[in-house]
Every structure is written in structure tokens, then in C-alpha cells.
Enzyme design. Sequence first.
Site, PDB file in Angstrom:
ATOM      1  N   TYR A 158       0.697  -0.868   0.295  1.00 32.52           N
ATOM      2  CA  TYR A 158      -0.190  -0.133  -0.115  1.00 32.52           C
ATOM      3  C   TYR A 158       0.910   1.837  -0.177  1.00 32.52           C
ATOM      4  O   TYR A 158       0.520   2.285  -0.683  1.00 32.52           O
ATOM      5  CB  TYR A 158      -0.877  -0.274   1.343  1.00 32.52           C
ATOM      6  CG  TYR A 158      -2.287  -1.032   0.932  1.00 32.52           C
ATOM      7  CD1 TYR A 158      -2.327  -1.830   1.240  1.00 32.52           C
ATOM      8  CD2 TYR A 158      -3.314  -0.445   1.521  1.00 32.52           C
ATOM      9  CE1 TYR A 158      -3.726  -2.776   0.911  1.00 32.52           C
ATOM     10  CE2 TYR A 158      -4.475  -0.771   1.633  1.00 32.52           C
ATOM     11  CZ  TYR A 158      -3.989  -2.393   1.149  1.00 32.52           C
ATOM     12  OH  TYR A 158      -5.709  -3.070   0.818  1.00 32.52           O
ATOM     13  N   LYS A 208       4.198 -15.537   2.776  1.00 30.14           N
ATOM     14  CA  LYS A 208       3.729 -16.632   1.796  1.00 30.14           C
ATOM     15  C   LYS A 208       4.879 -16.491   1.337  1.00 30.14           C
ATOM     16  O   LYS A 208       5.932 -15.966   0.663  1.00 30.14           O
ATOM     17  CB  LYS A 208       3.893 -15.486   0.665  1.00 30.14           C
ATOM     18  CG  LYS A 208       3.622 -16.867  -0.835  1.00 30.14           C
ATOM     19  CD  LYS A 208       2.029 -17.936  -1.120  1.00 30.14           C
ATOM     20  CE  LYS A 208       1.928 -18.583  -2.289  1.00 30.14           C
ATOM     21  NZ  LYS A 208       1.250 -19.382  -1.925  1.00 30.14           N
ATOM     22  N   ASP A 240      -2.733 -18.878   1.268  1.00 25.63           N
ATOM     23  CA  ASP A 240      -3.794 -19.813   0.379  1.00 25.63           C
ATOM     24  C   ASP A 240      -4.650 -20.614   1.176  1.00 25.63           C
ATOM     25  O   ASP A 240      -5.488 -20.649   1.372  1.00 25.63           O
ATOM     26  CB  ASP A 240      -3.036 -20.270  -0.501  1.00 25.63           C
ATOM     27  CG  ASP A 240      -1.794 -21.140  -0.482  1.00 25.63           C
ATOM     28  OD1 ASP A 240      -0.986 -21.037   0.744  1.00 25.63           O
ATOM     29  OD2 ASP A 240      -1.274 -21.353  -1.234  1.00 25.63           O
ATOM     30  N   ASP A 264      -5.700  -7.215   4.522  1.00 26.55           N
ATOM     31  CA  ASP A 264      -6.938  -6.440   3.572  1.00 26.55           C
ATOM     32  C   ASP A 264      -8.553  -7.561   2.869  1.00 26.55           C
ATOM     33  O   ASP A 264      -9.500  -8.039   3.571  1.00 26.55           O
ATOM     34  CB  ASP A 264      -6.719  -6.153   2.785  1.00 26.55           C
ATOM     35  CG  ASP A 264      -7.847  -5.159   2.069  1.00 26.55           C
ATOM     36  OD1 ASP A 264      -8.896  -4.606   2.589  1.00 26.55           O
ATOM     37  OD2 ASP A 264      -8.105  -5.011   0.635  1.00 26.55           O
ATOM     38  N   ASP A 268     -12.202  -9.186   5.381  1.00 25.22           N
ATOM     39  CA  ASP A 268     -12.894 -10.103   4.377  1.00 25.22           C
ATOM     40  C   ASP A 268     -13.518 -10.751   4.401  1.00 25.22           C
ATOM     41  O   ASP A 268     -14.542 -11.331   4.448  1.00 25.22           O
ATOM     42  CB  ASP A 268     -13.206  -8.750   2.646  1.00 25.22           C
ATOM     43  CG  ASP A 268     -13.512  -7.197   3.075  1.00 25.22           C
ATOM     44  OD1 ASP A 268     -13.130  -6.788   3.962  1.00 25.22           O
ATOM     45  OD2 ASP A 268     -14.281  -6.727   1.290  1.00 25.22           O
TER      46      ASP A 268
END
Length: 386
Positions: A158, A208, A240, A264, A268
Amino acid sequence: MTDAGLADEVSTTGAAPVTYRIALIPGDGVGPEVIDATVSVLEAVGRRFGFGFAWDRLVVGGAGIDAYGVACRPQDVEACRDADAVLLGAVGGPKWDNPDASVRPEQALFALRGGLGLFANLRPITVHRQLIGASPLRPELLEGVDCLILRELTSGLYFGKPSEQRETPDGRAAIDTLWYTEGEIRRIVMLAFELARTRRRKVTQVDKANVLATSRLWRKVTEEVHADFPDVELEHRLVDSAAMTLAKWPAGFDVLVTENLFGDILSDEAAVIAGSLGMLPSASIGTRETAHGRHGLYEPIHGSAPDIAGRDMANPLGTILSAAMMLRWSLGRADAAEAVEAAVDRALDEGYRTADLLPSDATEAAACTRVGTKEMARVIGDRIAI
Ligand code: IPM
Ligand code: MG
């Protein structure tokens, strides 16, 4: 409550009642409606416990672009810094949706997060037992779900530079930069372990690491910090696999800590578990202490929901529960926070539901009382006063 009862709960020290200074950012879409609803609930809790609020309303987000040509001005960030805490509704909407525009509503979020040093985003995922039917997951998977997603908020993709599109001999290309320093990782991971100590003592660090260098640094730094928290269990999980496990066994997570973009996305996903995005609160905090607690910004997880804006339909509970987090973290009022949370619970127990919370089954829905944004806030305010 009788006057005598009220007097019991008001400070008996004789000192002037405290006034908390709150920067309010109603923003766009349903933002102003959920903020007004929450202000009425906070006023009610202030009356019950004998404290007051001074509200500083700021025009930020799409509304800021319309009024001043920018999503957030330096003086807005200053006003937020001067306040004891910041309460935000939502920013954005179709009117300002062009991702190529040079001014965009979400720039306000980045200006506030970066400008106020709010590096830790706390997103608690709990399932209100009354809303189990509204979750897409089977009821047996919801048993014991109590997860805190801790998302790093001021670094990673970001904020990394360069971030731009370029012309190259091969045509257009674009670059974003994923960059983390060990200090940025250490401070949030440390908070994860500290918070885990107040909960079920388990930290899941998500990355990751089989692909990304930044993720490998996250793992190393997390292991180093873990040495000081031997009483907390640490698990590493690839992002994942974490995404899959959140849907298969959400109760297995206690504190989940991760970098900005993974957080983020996962938050959600996890929000769906709770039945409605409209229910979930969040807090963004840094390390700065005010006279009352830790400075922070509080907002519901849901966005500006332009399709239902202005129709008194939005669920204000995510913002009201964010205000409870504000009372606890920034204002040092755990008593008032509990009163707000208990009143939300009572309203749900008594069957009050905004449209997003109504069960899909018609018979079950008929047993509920459908209410709008304002009425939900009134019901909760009344239950705080009792
Ligand atoms: C959030 C939102 C923001 C983010 C968007 C609006 C930029 O999705 O707060 O989670 O990605 O941080
Ligand atoms: Mg998001």
C-alpha cells in the site's frame, strides 16, 4: 433508571465530569447515517456513566473532494491527532470511483493511517449467537469462533515506492513495491503476542514464505519476538492455506497477524463468517498514548454502501461496536464499552434486525422486528439507559 440509581454510577469524587474529544468523519454513502446513530448511542452511554463528548465533525473522503478538492487536508489529520479518538463512517462511492483519478476518497484513509501512525488494524471476528442463521457457514462450524485479525496497516504494497505505470520497449508495465523493515514487523508482531496473552494464547502468523522475501523476514522476526512470549503458541501458515482454513475451521484461530494486503483480503473473508459485514467493528491504533488511553481510529468494516445510502436501511451495529472498542482502547472506559456491547446483545435477543440481518427463512424472519438505522440506535440507547 431512577435518579438515585443514576447518582450511584456517576463519579463521586466531585471532579468536573470528563469530556472526551472525538473527531467524527461521517464520510460518504451510509457513513453519515451510521455515525449519527452511533453518536446518539454514545450520548446515551455518556449520560448513564456521567461523562460527555465534544464532537469535531470533519469533511473527509468523497465529501472532502467535493468541498475542498482533496480527500483529506493536512488540518484534518491535525484535528484527528488533537482529538482523543477518531470515529469514521465510510468513504467512497460511484461519484468518485475512477481509479485513474488523481484524487480519490480512499486517499483519506491512507493519509490518516500514515499521518497518525496507526500501524495496527484490529478486526475481531465473533459470531453473535442470535445471528448464526445469517452466516453462510454451517452452525457447527461457528461454535467457539473468536478470532482477532491483526493487520499491518502502514507499510507493504500500500505504501511501497515505486508504485507507478511506465512505458517500456515491451509496452506498458506497472510496478508496486512490497517492502517491510524489521522494525515495522516487530512492533505489530509484538502487539499480536501481547493481545494473545489476554485471550487464548495462540498466534497464527500468515505469509507467503515459500515465495516472498518479505514473508521470510516476517517469519524470522516473528520467531525472534516469540522468544519473549514462550507461554504463547506460535503457528506459521501460508496465506492460501489460511484463506481455506478460515472457511473450514474458523474456531481454530485466536490472533491472526499478517501484512497489509493479506490482512485486507483475509479480514473480508472472515467477516462473512459473522453473517453480515454490517456487524463488524475495527480499530486502528499506534503507540501514542493520550490522557485517557491509546490514540486510535475506529470504523465499521463495511464500506459506504451507496445503493442503500439515505434510506435509513444501513446496519449501524458495526459502527456502534467500533465505538465500544473506542471506549475501551482510547477512552479507558471498559465499563461503558461493556454497557454498549450488552445493549447490542439485548437488542438482538429481543429480535430487532436491520434488513441485512433478517433470516432468509420467512417464518424465522416473521418472528423478528425489522428496524431501520435510526430505530436500531434508539433501541440500543434505551437499553443502555436502563
Ligand atoms: C479496508 C478497505 C481499504 C483498504 C480500501 C478502501 C482502500 O478495503 O479498510 O479494508 O484496502 O485498506
Ligand atoms: Mg478491505
